[in-house]
Design a protein around this motif. Sequence first.
Motif, PDB file in Angstrom:
ATOM      1  N   ASP A   2      10.371   1.425   4.999  1.00  0.00           N
ATOM      2  CA  ASP A   2      10.328   2.742   4.361  1.00  0.00           C
ATOM      3  C   ASP A   2      11.707   3.335   4.111  1.00  0.00           C
ATOM      4  O   ASP A   2      11.936   4.006   3.101  1.00  0.00           O
ATOM      5  N   ALA A   3      12.644   3.111   5.029  1.00  0.00           N
ATOM      6  CA  ALA A   3      13.970   3.717   4.912  1.00  0.00           C
ATOM      7  C   ALA A   3      14.710   3.282   3.654  1.00  0.00           C
ATOM      8  O   ALA A   3      15.625   3.967   3.197  1.00  0.00           O
ATOM      9  N   LEU A   4      14.296   2.142   3.073  1.00  0.00           N
ATOM     10  CA  LEU A   4      14.989   1.617   1.888  1.00  0.00           C
ATOM     11  C   LEU A   4      14.124   1.657   0.629  1.00  0.00           C
ATOM     12  O   LEU A   4      14.523   1.125  -0.407  1.00  0.00           O
ATOM     13  N   LYS A   5      12.975   2.308   0.702  1.00  0.00           N
ATOM     14  CA  LYS A   5      12.047   2.264  -0.438  1.00  0.00           C
ATOM     15  C   LYS A   5      12.446   3.165  -1.616  1.00  0.00           C
ATOM     16  O   LYS A   5      11.990   2.955  -2.737  1.00  0.00           O
ATOM     17  N   GLU A   6      13.258   4.181  -1.374  1.00  0.00           N
ATOM     18  CA  GLU A   6      13.499   5.182  -2.416  1.00  0.00           C
ATOM     19  C   GLU A   6      14.015   4.595  -3.733  1.00  0.00           C
ATOM     20  O   GLU A   6      13.478   4.930  -4.806  1.00  0.00           O
ATOM     21  N   PRO A   7      15.033   3.712  -3.733  1.00  0.00           N
ATOM     22  CA  PRO A   7      15.488   3.165  -5.025  1.00  0.00           C
ATOM     23  C   PRO A   7      14.390   2.399  -5.758  1.00  0.00           C
ATOM     24  O   PRO A   7      14.268   2.482  -6.983  1.00  0.00           O
ATOM     25  N   THR A   8      13.558   1.656  -5.014  1.00  0.00           N
ATOM     26  CA  THR A   8      12.449   0.919  -5.633  1.00  0.00           C
ATOM     27  C   THR A   8      11.482   1.880  -6.308  1.00  0.00           C
ATOM     28  O   THR A   8      11.075   1.673  -7.462  1.00  0.00           O
ATOM     29  N   ILE A   9      11.126   2.944  -5.611  1.00  0.00           N
ATOM     30  CA  ILE A   9      10.183   3.926  -6.157  1.00  0.00           C
ATOM     31  C   ILE A   9      10.774   4.595  -7.394  1.00  0.00           C
ATOM     32  O   ILE A   9      10.106   4.736  -8.427  1.00  0.00           O
ATOM     33  N   THR A  10      12.035   4.999  -7.285  1.00  0.00           N
ATOM     34  CA  THR A  10      12.702   5.660  -8.422  1.00  0.00           C
ATOM     35  C   THR A  10      12.701   4.779  -9.656  1.00  0.00           C
ATOM     36  O   THR A  10      12.314   5.210 -10.747  1.00  0.00           O
ATOM     37  N   TYR A  11      13.111   3.526  -9.480  1.00  0.00           N
ATOM     38  CA  TYR A  11      13.258   2.663 -10.663  1.00  0.00           C
ATOM     39  C   TYR A  11      11.920   2.133 -11.176  1.00  0.00           C
ATOM     40  O   TYR A  11      11.815   1.786 -12.358  1.00  0.00           O
ATOM     41  N   LYS A  12      10.890   2.080 -10.348  1.00  0.00           N
ATOM     42  CA  LYS A  12       9.560   1.761 -10.878  1.00  0.00           C
ATOM     43  C   LYS A  12       9.126   2.878 -11.833  1.00  0.00           C
ATOM     44  O   LYS A  12       8.556   2.621 -12.898  1.00  0.00           O
ATOM     45  N   LYS A  13       9.408   4.116 -11.452  1.00  0.00           N
ATOM     46  CA  LYS A  13       9.057   5.248 -12.317  1.00  0.00           C
ATOM     47  C   LYS A  13       9.934   5.276 -13.560  1.00  0.00           C
ATOM     48  O   LYS A  13       9.472   5.638 -14.646  1.00  0.00           O
ATOM     49  N   LEU A  65       0.833  -1.192   0.000  1.00  0.00           N
ATOM     50  CA  LEU A  65       0.000   0.000   0.000  1.00  0.00           C
ATOM     51  C   LEU A  65       0.879   1.257   0.000  1.00  0.00           C
ATOM     52  O   LEU A  65       0.658   2.189  -0.779  1.00  0.00           O
ATOM     53  N   VAL A  66       1.882   1.260   0.857  1.00  0.00           N
ATOM     54  CA  VAL A  66       2.775   2.417   0.956  1.00  0.00           C
ATOM     55  C   VAL A  66       3.547   2.604  -0.344  1.00  0.00           C
ATOM     56  O   VAL A  66       3.670   3.726  -0.866  1.00  0.00           O
ATOM     57  N   GLU A  67       4.066   1.506  -0.884  1.00  0.00           N
ATOM     58  CA  GLU A  67       4.779   1.558  -2.170  1.00  0.00           C
ATOM     59  C   GLU A  67       3.867   2.074  -3.273  1.00  0.00           C
ATOM     60  O   GLU A  67       4.238   2.946  -4.064  1.00  0.00           O
ATOM     61  N   GLY A  68       2.690   1.492  -3.354  1.00  0.00           N
ATOM     62  CA  GLY A  68       1.756   1.858  -4.416  1.00  0.00           C
ATOM     63  C   GLY A  68       1.416   3.335  -4.404  1.00  0.00           C
ATOM     64  O   GLY A  68       1.276   3.972  -5.455  1.00  0.00           O
ATOM     65  N   ALA A  69       1.292   3.907  -3.197  1.00  0.00           N
ATOM     66  CA  ALA A  69       0.971   5.331  -3.087  1.00  0.00           C
ATOM     67  C   ALA A  69       2.082   6.191  -3.664  1.00  0.00           C
ATOM     68  O   ALA A  69       1.846   7.341  -4.063  1.00  0.00           O
ATOM     69  N   ALA A  70       3.296   5.646  -3.725  1.00  0.00           N
ATOM     70  CA  ALA A  70       4.449   6.424  -4.201  1.00  0.00           C
ATOM     71  C   ALA A  70       4.603   6.411  -5.718  1.00  0.00           C
ATOM     72  O   ALA A  70       5.151   7.352  -6.283  1.00  0.00           O
ATOM     73  N   TYR A  71       4.126   5.346  -6.409  1.00  0.00           N
ATOM     74  CA  TYR A  71       4.332   5.334  -7.860  1.00  0.00           C
ATOM     75  C   TYR A  71       3.105   4.921  -8.675  1.00  0.00           C
ATOM     76  O   TYR A  71       3.017   5.240  -9.856  1.00  0.00           O
ATOM     77  N   ALA A  72       2.146   4.218  -8.077  1.00  0.00           N
ATOM     78  CA  ALA A  72       0.925   3.856  -8.819  1.00  0.00           C
ATOM     79  C   ALA A  72      -0.178   4.844  -8.451  1.00  0.00           C
ATOM     80  O   ALA A  72      -1.320   4.471  -8.214  1.00  0.00           O
ATOM     81  N   ASN A  73       0.191   6.100  -8.417  1.00  0.00           N
ATOM     82  CA  ASN A  73      -0.667   7.158  -7.899  1.00  0.00           C
ATOM     83  C   ASN A  73      -1.043   8.114  -9.025  1.00  0.00           C
ATOM     84  O   ASN A  73      -0.180   8.765  -9.614  1.00  0.00           O
ATOM     85  N   SER A  74      -2.307   8.160  -9.351  1.00  0.00           N
ATOM     86  CA  SER A  74      -2.802   9.067 -10.390  1.00  0.00           C
ATOM     87  C   SER A  74      -3.818  10.017  -9.770  1.00  0.00           C
ATOM     88  O   SER A  74      -4.929   9.607  -9.447  1.00  0.00           O
ATOM     89  N   ASN A  75      -3.374  11.249  -9.532  1.00  0.00           N
ATOM     90  CA  ASN A  75      -4.243  12.258  -8.904  1.00  0.00           C
ATOM     91  C   ASN A  75      -4.777  11.808  -7.542  1.00  0.00           C
ATOM     92  O   ASN A  75      -5.940  12.038  -7.210  1.00  0.00           O
TER      93      ASN A  75
END
Length: 491
Positions: free
Chosen positions: A273-284, A164-174
């Motif tokens: 959460d402390a390690l999520k940034e690379p995952t979020i970046t590369y999903k985008k 859920l937390v991950e999804g809010a960071a990159y599968a987020n449309s408006n």
Amino acid sequence: MQFTEIDQHQILAQGATLEQVDEQIQHFVDNFPFLPVIKAATVGDGLIRVDEQALAGIVAGFDQKAPALSLLKFVPASGAATRMFKSLFAALEGKTDKSVEEFFTRLSDFAFYDALKGVSGEPNQHVLSALLTEEGLDYGNLPKGLLLFHRYPEGPRTPVEEHLVEGAAYANSNGRVRIHFTVSPEHRSRFEDLIERVQPDYEARLGVTFEITFSEQKKSTDTISVNPDNTPFRNADGSLLFRPAGHGALIENLNDIDADVVFIKNIDNVVPDALKEPTITYKKVLGSILLDIQQQIFRFQEILGDDMISEGYLAELDEFLRVTLCILPPDGFDTWLQDEKVEYFRRKLDRPLRACGMVQNVGEPGGGPFWAKNADGSVSLQIVESAQIDLNNPEQKQIFDQATHFNPVDLVCALKNREGEKYNLPAYRDPQTGFITAKSKDGKELKAQELPGLWNGAMADWNTVFVEVPLITFNPVKTVNDLLRKEHQPG
């Protein structure tokens, strides 16, 4: 194969057809052919490495497009946690090893420790029973998605919550975040209860609205089992035995999804959460590359719609397929007539598209990125499992050993054509890429059949690009002690 009238009723009730079951039995007889790999896909030769200086611009490109898109995160979550606790189940029977010793030495480091505190001072057997059996947490029977994985000051989180937390960071449309979990029917209510309990809190904390949906593997995708002599295996009551056919069956679930862009990632591959940034970046990054290539495909399709197509455009299109989509034409392509080439280009462009993250190979099992030969004589990028390669063939074994990367189930998919219509995904499956496995039931040996895997054979006829992603984006939990690795401990 001759089936009785009762058999035929059972097959139809299963949602299958006699033709499908006959085809499955023929696969047992003939076995599945090996997939001929041409070479490993490596950086600069089928595998894109993104310059770190370009990351910010690529991510910004995705963020710019996201509000106009329907995004969805697709999470296969039916996997049981039983294998995670293999050594602990053995310990419950009195057989201990170093992993069991580590488990008890660091028991207080697990996110589920507080839930066990009432018995933690008791003999080890009591702790194991409280963890694994229905007398306690019942972790030995639950799916991984419902276990407590990570600790936070506000309380522990399950993988479902991390998604859920991950999804809010990159599968987020408006502010709208859609997440779909595929679950097993016996545990669906537990997933629904968890979501109902935690969703309001995560929506308030993250400032989003979640749309969470669930589906189950369809009964119609189960495959028939056979005896060692390839005759249908029968249960004690004489009925045919059908078994779930692996994650490849989920192509049907994915086919039911209505979204422009779908992110696919396994349930147990999550970090705090402390390690999520690379995952979020590369999903985008994967999403941005996917959308850029999709726009190029749409432009070429528009050109192919013209009555008169210049040789210059055809040459440009040929280069796009060879260099960007890594599709090499069949032998003799240069001698084809222009109409034949145009038809070939149209067919290759008009397919679902995926961008697949690949991490450097550090010995983990998983499908690797290869250039492979297709049934039509063309060569394209494929995710290939070791079981699909003839490792007894020295040349094929050498190619397999040259793979530098593997697929951590990190995919971003575009499922619609230029007109915004959904592709019928099962039509792009290679039926010759299934697997046959040895199983048993009621003490009798049997052979079972898995459908082409979701990210290899089930997507064999998709347009595919491979992108290198950092190893930190891959942190699966295969055994309970994996949760003790620093990637799963509080920062």
